[in-house]
Design an enzyme around this catalytic site. Sequence first.
Site, PDB file in Angstrom:
ATOM      1  N   SER A 127      38.652  54.006  15.595  1.00 56.29           N
ATOM      2  CA  SER A 127      39.365  52.929  16.289  1.00 56.29           C
ATOM      3  C   SER A 127      40.117  52.074  15.269  1.00 56.29           C
ATOM      4  O   SER A 127      39.505  51.522  14.341  1.00 56.29           O
ATOM      5  CB  SER A 127      38.374  52.031  17.049  1.00 56.29           C
ATOM      6  OG  SER A 127      38.953  50.754  17.291  1.00 56.29           O
ATOM      7  N   VAL A 128      41.422  51.909  15.465  1.00 59.57           N
ATOM      8  CA  VAL A 128      42.237  51.080  14.570  1.00 59.57           C
ATOM      9  C   VAL A 128      41.751  49.638  14.627  1.00 59.57           C
ATOM     10  O   VAL A 128      41.382  49.044  13.605  1.00 59.57           O
ATOM     11  CB  VAL A 128      43.730  51.166  14.973  1.00 59.57           C
ATOM     12  CG1 VAL A 128      44.563  50.144  14.218  1.00 59.57           C
ATOM     13  CG2 VAL A 128      44.263  52.573  14.744  1.00 59.57           C
ATOM     14  N   ILE A 178      44.542  60.187  22.786  1.00 63.39           N
ATOM     15  CA  ILE A 178      44.058  58.853  22.401  1.00 63.39           C
ATOM     16  C   ILE A 178      43.810  57.978  23.622  1.00 63.39           C
ATOM     17  O   ILE A 178      42.732  57.405  23.769  1.00 63.39           O
ATOM     18  CB  ILE A 178      45.048  58.169  21.431  1.00 63.39           C
ATOM     19  CG1 ILE A 178      45.323  59.063  20.213  1.00 63.39           C
ATOM     20  CG2 ILE A 178      44.539  56.783  21.024  1.00 63.39           C
ATOM     21  CD1 ILE A 178      44.149  59.272  19.289  1.00 63.39           C
ATOM     22  N   CYS A 196      45.004  47.643  30.367  1.00 61.64           N
ATOM     23  CA  CYS A 196      46.463  47.549  30.467  1.00 61.64           C
ATOM     24  C   CYS A 196      46.928  48.869  31.074  1.00 61.64           C
ATOM     25  O   CYS A 196      46.131  49.730  31.417  1.00 61.64           O
ATOM     26  CB  CYS A 196      47.088  47.333  29.097  1.00 61.64           C
ATOM     27  SG  CYS A 196      46.992  48.797  28.073  1.00 61.64           S
ATOM     28  N   ARG A 218      41.044  50.085  27.450  1.00 62.58           N
ATOM     29  CA  ARG A 218      41.042  49.325  26.196  1.00 62.58           C
ATOM     30  C   ARG A 218      39.699  48.629  25.922  1.00 62.58           C
ATOM     31  O   ARG A 218      39.621  47.405  25.803  1.00 62.58           O
ATOM     32  CB  ARG A 218      42.184  48.309  26.162  1.00 62.58           C
ATOM     33  CG  ARG A 218      43.555  48.837  26.523  1.00 62.58           C
ATOM     34  CD  ARG A 218      44.066  49.951  25.651  1.00 62.58           C
ATOM     35  NE  ARG A 218      44.368  49.578  24.306  1.00 62.58           N
ATOM     36  CZ  ARG A 218      45.533  49.094  23.899  1.00 62.58           C
ATOM     37  NH1 ARG A 218      46.487  48.884  24.759  1.00 62.58           N
ATOM     38  NH2 ARG A 218      45.730  48.808  22.621  1.00 62.58           N
ATOM     39  N   ASP A 271      51.749  56.442  19.702  1.00 57.95           N
ATOM     40  CA  ASP A 271      52.826  55.469  19.958  1.00 57.95           C
ATOM     41  C   ASP A 271      54.209  56.097  19.921  1.00 57.95           C
ATOM     42  O   ASP A 271      55.186  55.413  20.222  1.00 57.95           O
ATOM     43  CB  ASP A 271      52.752  54.324  18.939  1.00 57.95           C
ATOM     44  CG  ASP A 271      51.540  53.439  19.189  1.00 57.95           C
ATOM     45  OD1 ASP A 271      51.242  52.596  18.349  1.00 57.95           O
ATOM     46  OD2 ASP A 271      50.880  53.638  20.229  1.00 57.95           O
ATOM     47  N   ARG A 318      46.238  42.357  23.672  1.00 58.73           N
ATOM     48  CA  ARG A 318      44.874  42.758  23.352  1.00 58.73           C
ATOM     49  C   ARG A 318      44.514  42.564  21.888  1.00 58.73           C
ATOM     50  O   ARG A 318      43.366  42.387  21.536  1.00 58.73           O
ATOM     51  CB  ARG A 318      44.644  44.216  23.761  1.00 58.73           C
ATOM     52  CG  ARG A 318      44.081  44.379  25.161  1.00 58.73           C
ATOM     53  CD  ARG A 318      44.454  45.698  25.685  1.00 58.73           C
ATOM     54  NE  ARG A 318      45.890  45.833  25.554  1.00 58.73           N
ATOM     55  CZ  ARG A 318      46.752  45.185  26.345  1.00 58.73           C
ATOM     56  NH1 ARG A 318      46.320  44.433  27.292  1.00 58.73           N
ATOM     57  NH2 ARG A 318      48.031  45.355  26.181  1.00 58.73           N
ATOM     58  N   ARG A 335      58.032  42.955  23.579  1.00 60.55           N
ATOM     59  CA  ARG A 335      56.757  42.733  22.868  1.00 60.55           C
ATOM     60  C   ARG A 335      56.785  43.399  21.501  1.00 60.55           C
ATOM     61  O   ARG A 335      56.082  42.990  20.593  1.00 60.55           O
ATOM     62  CB  ARG A 335      55.601  43.330  23.680  1.00 60.55           C
ATOM     63  CG  ARG A 335      55.329  42.611  24.966  1.00 60.55           C
ATOM     64  CD  ARG A 335      54.055  43.124  25.600  1.00 60.55           C
ATOM     65  NE  ARG A 335      52.992  43.199  24.605  1.00 60.55           N
ATOM     66  CZ  ARG A 335      51.807  43.743  24.863  1.00 60.55           C
ATOM     67  NH1 ARG A 335      51.554  44.276  26.035  1.00 60.55           N
ATOM     68  NH2 ARG A 335      50.870  43.783  23.938  1.00 60.55           N
ATOM     69  N   LYS A 377      54.893  45.568  13.544  1.00 65.05           N
ATOM     70  CA  LYS A 377      54.134  44.688  14.450  1.00 65.05           C
ATOM     71  C   LYS A 377      52.643  44.942  14.255  1.00 65.05           C
ATOM     72  O   LYS A 377      51.851  44.003  14.149  1.00 65.05           O
ATOM     73  CB  LYS A 377      54.537  44.979  15.893  1.00 65.05           C
ATOM     74  CG  LYS A 377      53.528  44.559  16.943  1.00 65.05           C
ATOM     75  CD  LYS A 377      53.962  44.866  18.361  1.00 65.05           C
ATOM     76  CE  LYS A 377      53.535  46.202  18.844  1.00 65.05           C
ATOM     77  NZ  LYS A 377      52.140  46.325  19.276  1.00 65.05           N
ATOM     78  N   ASN A 378      52.246  46.206  14.166  1.00 67.25           N
ATOM     79  CA  ASN A 378      50.820  46.546  14.138  1.00 67.25           C
ATOM     80  C   ASN A 378      50.169  46.343  12.780  1.00 67.25           C
ATOM     81  O   ASN A 378      48.963  46.489  12.643  1.00 67.25           O
ATOM     82  CB  ASN A 378      50.598  47.971  14.650  1.00 67.25           C
ATOM     83  CG  ASN A 378      50.877  48.056  16.138  1.00 67.25           C
ATOM     84  OD1 ASN A 378      51.063  47.031  16.800  1.00 67.25           O
ATOM     85  ND2 ASN A 378      50.937  49.258  16.666  1.00 67.25           N
TER      86      ASN A 378
HETATM   87  C1  EPZ Z   1      46.115  50.201  18.008  1.00 66.52           C
HETATM   88  O1  EPZ Z   1      45.480  49.861  19.237  1.00 66.52           O
HETATM   89  C2  EPZ Z   1      47.587  49.897  18.201  1.00 66.52           C
HETATM   90  N1  EPZ Z   1      47.756  48.463  18.473  1.00 66.52           N
HETATM   91  C3  EPZ Z   1      48.124  50.723  19.378  1.00 66.52           C
HETATM   92  O2  EPZ Z   1      49.526  50.464  19.478  1.00 66.52           O
HETATM   93  C4  EPZ Z   1      47.934  52.200  19.046  1.00 66.52           C
HETATM   94  O3  EPZ Z   1      48.372  52.971  20.145  1.00 66.52           O
HETATM   95  C5  EPZ Z   1      46.440  52.461  18.787  1.00 66.52           C
HETATM   96  O4  EPZ Z   1      45.970  51.606  17.725  1.00 66.52           O
HETATM   97  C6  EPZ Z   1      46.173  53.904  18.378  1.00 66.52           C
HETATM   98  O5  EPZ Z   1      46.898  54.209  17.226  1.00 66.52           O
HETATM   99  C7  EPZ Z   1      47.764  47.612  17.426  1.00 66.52           C
HETATM  100  O6  EPZ Z   1      47.600  47.996  16.285  1.00 66.52           O
HETATM  101  C8  EPZ Z   1      47.963  46.166  17.761  1.00 66.52           C
HETATM  102  P1  EPZ Z   1      42.183  52.089  19.018  1.00 66.52           P
HETATM  103  P2  EPZ Z   1      43.867  49.818  19.318  1.00 66.52           P
HETATM  104  O7  EPZ Z   1      41.079  51.102  18.945  1.00 66.52           O
HETATM  105  O8  EPZ Z   1      43.314  49.295  18.056  1.00 66.52           O
HETATM  106  C9  EPZ Z   1      39.216  53.708  22.297  1.00 66.52           C
HETATM  107  C10 EPZ Z   1      51.495  49.810  20.521  1.00 66.52           C
HETATM  108  O9  EPZ Z   1      52.177  50.425  21.348  1.00 66.52           O
HETATM  109  N2  EPZ Z   1      38.367  52.560  21.906  1.00 66.52           N
HETATM  110  O10 EPZ Z   1      42.477  52.945  17.823  1.00 66.52           O
HETATM  111  O11 EPZ Z   1      43.494  49.149  20.589  1.00 66.52           O
HETATM  112  C11 EPZ Z   1      40.497  53.274  22.980  1.00 66.52           C
HETATM  113  O12 EPZ Z   1      40.294  53.090  24.367  1.00 66.52           O
HETATM  114  C12 EPZ Z   1      49.992  49.795  20.659  1.00 66.52           C
HETATM  115  O13 EPZ Z   1      51.958  49.197  19.511  1.00 66.52           O
HETATM  116  C13 EPZ Z   1      37.070  52.488  22.391  1.00 66.52           C
HETATM  117  O14 EPZ Z   1      36.615  53.364  23.129  1.00 66.52           O
HETATM  118  O15 EPZ Z   1      43.528  51.372  19.440  1.00 66.52           O
HETATM  119  C14 EPZ Z   1      41.420  54.412  22.706  1.00 66.52           C
HETATM  120  O16 EPZ Z   1      41.165  55.450  23.634  1.00 66.52           O
HETATM  121  C15 EPZ Z   1      49.526  50.470  21.945  1.00 66.52           C
HETATM  122  N3  EPZ Z   1      36.297  51.426  22.036  1.00 66.52           N
HETATM  123  C16 EPZ Z   1      40.989  54.900  21.312  1.00 66.52           C
HETATM  124  O17 EPZ Z   1      39.667  54.386  21.114  1.00 66.52           O
HETATM  125  C17 EPZ Z   1      36.766  50.438  21.204  1.00 66.52           C
HETATM  126  O18 EPZ Z   1      36.005  49.503  20.893  1.00 66.52           O
HETATM  127  C18 EPZ Z   1      41.864  54.403  20.191  1.00 66.52           C
HETATM  128  O19 EPZ Z   1      41.939  53.008  20.304  1.00 66.52           O
HETATM  129  C19 EPZ Z   1      38.092  50.531  20.736  1.00 66.52           C
HETATM  130  C20 EPZ Z   1      38.881  51.598  21.090  1.00 66.52           C
END
Ligand code: EPZ
Length: 417
Positions: A165-166, A328, A118, A123, A306, A94, A398, A22-23
């Site tokens: 950030s992913v 995270i 969420c 987020r 995850d 998101r 989802r 999915k991701n």
């Molecule tokens: C991706 O979310 C995944 N979703 C998440 O999977 C996964 O948990 C996450 O990466 C971490 O591996 C998808 O790929 C669709 P991040 P993402 O930006 O991109 C902070 C699932 O269950 N942050 O790496 O939103 C954030 O709050 C989902 O499939 C900022 O501060 O994760 C978090 O604490 C849940 N500012 C950390 O960084 C930003 O602009 C990591 O978030 C962006 C993120």
Amino acid sequence: MQKLIIDGKKILSGSIKISGSKNSALPILAASILNKQTTIKNIPYVNDILTMLNLLKFIGLKYKLSKKKNSVEVTNLDKKINTVAPYKLVKTMRAGVLVLGPLLARYGNAKVSLPGGCAIGTRPVDLHLFALKKLGAKIQIKNGYILASAPKGLKGTSFRFPSISVGATENVILAAIKAKGVTIIENCAIEPEIKDLINFIKKLGVKIKIKGRKITIIGSMKEKKITHKIICDRIELGTYLIGGALTAKKLRLKNVDPKLIKSEIFILKKMGVKMKVSKNYIEIYKSSNIKKINIKTAPYPGFPTDLQAQIMILMTQAQGISKIKENIFENRFMHVPELKRMGAKIEIRNNIANISGPCALTGAEVMATDLRASVSLVLAALIADKRTKINRIYHLDRGYQDLEKKLIKCKAQINRV
Ligand code: EPZ
């Protein structure tokens, strides 16, 4: 609202075909905005994918989805394009914010709803906006929307992410491939899903290199009719590996690439889980005297957040006290109060969960709160005494294709009502 009714303590055996990631599919679908004709194979048939496809349709793209073949054809003829991602679609998923980079790159403007928070956290998207501004985008926040513009196009640049950030890494890659000149980004996320996105983009003729956490993009993509097969879902794979270690005489997980989950396999083996790892399948067996372990979630190649809720269930069966530090997300222990209602012995102290085992779980009525927390309740229900009822299972739909069908085929006792 639908519920799952699960009668626990069944011994599972058989095989499960793991779906596409999915991701990985979500950013690649967003990338299809940049191309005329894109065919994506091994796409998981889950609600987040349907939401993303609805968003692409809202923007003006066309798609043909085949559930049977798990593939989708996306066409962008640049006709009646609406560079907007509305709140009603982004609030439920998101990852809708991932259309921001491609819309900006192709059309020079975008109006994308702020995702909002969420269950697992606020987020924010500040890192996404920080990166797009580095490429020369003008960004405004108004009435809950991100208004982005780049009338003279985007310009290649070099910068470093202040934190990993992913989503922000994916968004800026999708913008930079149409920027003039070279873009060098440091401190990127390097999850397998990002490498899959990079492999997809290379098919658009973009020169893109990844070395450690540094990604170099020499822009100028060319539109081409391309086909791409999504990598397997390593989180679904990890989920069923843990499920098998808890319940299975022998469970074969097929259609997988074990290289994607090296750190998870290492952790499970350290806990004493028995498994046979082959080139494209893994066989897992219910293991006795599981050893306690301490883990902390971290960006890839660390232990994935995850899988945190899922490994916690295995820890309830381990000898002694295991610990999980969730690094995270700020609120990703929502499954703990529900598990405690099933008899789990878990205490949380400054964002560290302490799990005492082995502990016999008992069936109860529980509530799913987010995608991965809900699947950890399913795993708990599979080993709990008697019957468990899980509410709000739309969270599950989802991100897990045919979850109960896959488990029923392996002799689990599950009903959706
Ligand atoms: C991706 O979310 C995944 N979703 C998440 O999977 C996964 O948990 C996450 O990466 C971490 O591996 C998808 O790929 C669709 P991040 P993402 O930006 O991109 C902070 C699932 O269950 N942050 O790496 O939103 C954030 O709050 C989902 O499939 C900022 O501060 O994760 C978090 O604490 C849940 N500012 C950390 O960084 C930003 O602009 C990591 O978030 C962006 C993120």
